[in-house]
Design a protein around this motif. Sequence first.
Motif, PDB file in Angstrom:
ATOM      1  N   HIS A 128       0.834  -0.926  -0.105  1.00  0.00           N
ATOM      2  CA  HIS A 128      -0.195   0.047   0.291  1.00  0.00           C
ATOM      3  C   HIS A 128       0.849   1.179  -0.331  1.00  0.00           C
ATOM      4  O   HIS A 128       1.639   1.726   0.418  1.00  0.00           O
ATOM      5  CB  HIS A 128      -0.871  -0.019   1.085  1.00  0.00           C
ATOM      6  CG  HIS A 128      -1.933   0.765   0.788  1.00  0.00           C
ATOM      7  ND1 HIS A 128      -1.908   2.497   1.846  1.00  0.00           N
ATOM      8  CD2 HIS A 128      -3.504   0.698   0.555  1.00  0.00           C
ATOM      9  CE1 HIS A 128      -3.474   3.042   1.644  1.00  0.00           C
ATOM     10  NE2 HIS A 128      -3.924   2.162   0.826  1.00  0.00           N
ATOM     11  N   PRO A 129       0.502   2.674  -0.352  1.00  0.00           N
ATOM     12  CA  PRO A 129       1.491   3.541  -0.350  1.00  0.00           C
ATOM     13  C   PRO A 129       1.515   3.912   0.830  1.00  0.00           C
ATOM     14  O   PRO A 129       2.740   4.466   1.012  1.00  0.00           O
ATOM     15  CB  PRO A 129       0.185   4.578  -1.417  1.00  0.00           C
ATOM     16  CG  PRO A 129       0.065   3.316  -2.874  1.00  0.00           C
ATOM     17  CD  PRO A 129      -0.939   2.260  -1.514  1.00  0.00           C
ATOM     18  N   TYR A 130       0.018   4.169   1.291  1.00  0.00           N
ATOM     19  CA  TYR A 130       0.728   4.358   3.039  1.00  0.00           C
ATOM     20  C   TYR A 130       2.076   3.427   3.440  1.00  0.00           C
ATOM     21  O   TYR A 130       2.813   4.154   4.213  1.00  0.00           O
ATOM     22  CB  TYR A 130      -0.188   4.420   3.985  1.00  0.00           C
ATOM     23  CG  TYR A 130      -0.320   5.173   4.909  1.00  0.00           C
ATOM     24  CD1 TYR A 130      -0.109   6.855   5.060  1.00  0.00           C
ATOM     25  CD2 TYR A 130      -0.416   4.235   6.206  1.00  0.00           C
ATOM     26  CE1 TYR A 130      -0.132   6.878   6.709  1.00  0.00           C
ATOM     27  CE2 TYR A 130      -0.365   4.154   7.816  1.00  0.00           C
ATOM     28  CZ  TYR A 130       0.416   5.992   7.042  1.00  0.00           C
ATOM     29  OH  TYR A 130      -0.014   6.419   8.671  1.00  0.00           O
ATOM     30  N   LEU A 131       1.423   2.602   3.185  1.00  0.00           N
ATOM     31  CA  LEU A 131       2.687   1.303   4.176  1.00  0.00           C
ATOM     32  C   LEU A 131       4.527   1.643   2.913  1.00  0.00           C
ATOM     33  O   LEU A 131       5.543   1.947   3.745  1.00  0.00           O
ATOM     34  CB  LEU A 131       2.465   0.261   3.736  1.00  0.00           C
ATOM     35  CG  LEU A 131       1.021  -0.361   4.867  1.00  0.00           C
ATOM     36  CD1 LEU A 131       1.078  -1.719   4.391  1.00  0.00           C
ATOM     37  CD2 LEU A 131       1.464  -0.261   6.256  1.00  0.00           C
ATOM     38  N   ARG A 132       4.947   2.151   2.109  1.00  0.00           N
ATOM     39  CA  ARG A 132       5.108   1.977   1.502  1.00  0.00           C
ATOM     40  C   ARG A 132       6.296   3.112   2.151  1.00  0.00           C
ATOM     41  O   ARG A 132       7.809   3.969   1.876  1.00  0.00           O
ATOM     42  CB  ARG A 132       5.628   2.047   0.216  1.00  0.00           C
ATOM     43  CG  ARG A 132       5.012   1.070  -0.966  1.00  0.00           C
ATOM     44  CD  ARG A 132       5.884   1.326  -2.536  1.00  0.00           C
ATOM     45  NE  ARG A 132       4.424   2.467  -3.097  1.00  0.00           N
ATOM     46  CZ  ARG A 132       3.776   1.828  -3.184  1.00  0.00           C
ATOM     47  NH1 ARG A 132       3.183   0.664  -3.529  1.00  0.00           N
ATOM     48  NH2 ARG A 132       2.878   2.918  -4.209  1.00  0.00           N
TER      49      ARG A 132
ATOM     50  N   THR B 297      14.135   6.313   2.911  1.00  0.00           N
ATOM     51  CA  THR B 297      13.842   7.532   1.964  1.00  0.00           C
ATOM     52  C   THR B 297      15.360   8.311   2.072  1.00  0.00           C
ATOM     53  O   THR B 297      15.617   8.897   0.635  1.00  0.00           O
ATOM     54  CB  THR B 297      12.635   8.616   2.020  1.00  0.00           C
ATOM     55  OG1 THR B 297      12.781   9.403   3.021  1.00  0.00           O
ATOM     56  CG2 THR B 297      11.593   7.557   2.118  1.00  0.00           C
ATOM     57  N   GLN B 298      15.632   8.095   2.554  1.00  0.00           N
ATOM     58  CA  GLN B 298      17.178   9.108   2.212  1.00  0.00           C
ATOM     59  C   GLN B 298      18.191   8.074   1.351  1.00  0.00           C
ATOM     60  O   GLN B 298      18.477   7.910   1.734  1.00  0.00           O
ATOM     61  CB  GLN B 298      17.853   9.147   4.143  1.00  0.00           C
ATOM     62  CG  GLN B 298      16.949  10.421   4.940  1.00  0.00           C
ATOM     63  CD  GLN B 298      18.233   9.700   6.390  1.00  0.00           C
ATOM     64  OE1 GLN B 298      19.022   9.187   6.409  1.00  0.00           O
ATOM     65  NE2 GLN B 298      17.449  10.640   7.567  1.00  0.00           N
ATOM     66  N   PRO B 299      19.148   9.175   0.283  1.00  0.00           N
ATOM     67  CA  PRO B 299      19.872   8.879  -0.585  1.00  0.00           C
ATOM     68  C   PRO B 299      21.108   8.201  -0.122  1.00  0.00           C
ATOM     69  O   PRO B 299      21.710   8.916   1.680  1.00  0.00           O
ATOM     70  CB  PRO B 299      19.832  10.173  -0.964  1.00  0.00           C
ATOM     71  CG  PRO B 299      20.012  11.279  -0.104  1.00  0.00           C
ATOM     72  CD  PRO B 299      18.674  10.720   0.915  1.00  0.00           C
ATOM     73  N   ALA B 300      21.626   6.866  -0.592  1.00  0.00           N
ATOM     74  CA  ALA B 300      22.780   6.145   0.082  1.00  0.00           C
ATOM     75  C   ALA B 300      24.053   7.352  -0.492  1.00  0.00           C
ATOM     76  O   ALA B 300      24.228   8.332  -1.239  1.00  0.00           O
ATOM     77  CB  ALA B 300      22.938   5.192  -0.671  1.00  0.00           C
ATOM     78  N   LEU B 301      24.556   7.325   0.826  1.00  0.00           N
ATOM     79  CA  LEU B 301      25.799   8.124   0.650  1.00  0.00           C
ATOM     80  C   LEU B 301      27.057   7.871  -0.222  1.00  0.00           C
ATOM     81  O   LEU B 301      27.305   6.721   0.104  1.00  0.00           O
ATOM     82  CB  LEU B 301      26.392   8.710   1.831  1.00  0.00           C
ATOM     83  CG  LEU B 301      25.228   9.513   3.371  1.00  0.00           C
ATOM     84  CD1 LEU B 301      25.634   9.542   4.372  1.00  0.00           C
ATOM     85  CD2 LEU B 301      25.413  11.003   2.728  1.00  0.00           C
TER      86      LEU B 301
END
Length: 352
Positions: A2-6, A11-15
């Motif tokens: 579900h979009p809410y669960l996603r 969400t932070q980009p990999a460094l």
Amino acid sequence: MHPYLRSFRATQPALPPVERIRIVAGALLGILLTTLISRWWLGDGQGLPYLVAPIGASSVLVFAAPATPLAQPWAVFGGNVVSGLAGVVCARLIPDPVMAGAGAVALAVLGMSLLRCLHPPGGAVALTAVLGGPVIHAAGFSFILAPVAANTAILITMGLAFNNLTRHRYPHVAPAQPTPTARNNAGYTIADLDQVLAHYGEQLDVDRDDLDAVFRQVEARAYQRRHGDIRCGDIRSRVPAAVGPEDTVATVRGLMADYHMRSVPVTDETGRLLGVVPPQPASVAGRQGIRRLVQPAVAALASTPVVNILPAMTAGAHEAMVVDETGRLVGMVTTADLLSALYGNEAIVLAG
């Protein structure tokens, strides 16, 4: 899913590995030196801790996210000090520690918001002043000076040294833009961006100028991806006429009328570009020489990608002069040339 669960996923980009090593080293050295200096400076101040735990949270922002508004020196120092003041006031005025803690955090958020120094670890400083125990309660307002303000000042000093030595400007300043209010190649102005941010209605952890710089770079990369193979030499037009620095305004006006030119290039005897002469008002006598009327030209090499001249063309320049490696005029790119190259094969739909 579900979009809410996603939305709960990371969400932070990999460094990049190098950046990850940098921030780990910064946090290690920053906290280590802050602790050692605080212990030497403050010692055993009547049982008060020489280092408060929220400084660890501040170090994450200072070293891992030094470009964010929440990590700037005023946000770090002002946020921690204001929050410490809120905590001491609530601890003295509200007997119930539960209500005092809640009130301290709320008051800290209000104070930081009003003073534009929002700093998340400040909430922990406020709670520490309320729930830190009898020694902190007895210290009262002096707790704000030492250890809170002292720890924070030392940490900021460590951040200034480490971040700048590792080529991360701190305090962060967004890349300077030529004209803050000018229309850029994305078609928006700074005023447009301000209105959108005001309409957004939430605190964003990004500076307005950083957003503008990112938008410009994204737009340039998008054009580069779509049209990166198109060079100024590929779309250049023949220069219908040019004048020398000794010619007159009357000559320039005649060439503009004959060839429908918006500006006339000026070259020396070897063909090197000296500049351009824009249209002159009627008050300028035709017999007047043009030497003092020559203005800098938008110039590019034949190998220059056309996306590089887009900012100048969208800012009002009608032609870009194409020169060779020696500066000799070899052609020009007009607005029509540019539009034909970028959109010549695309259907243009006009609304209404």
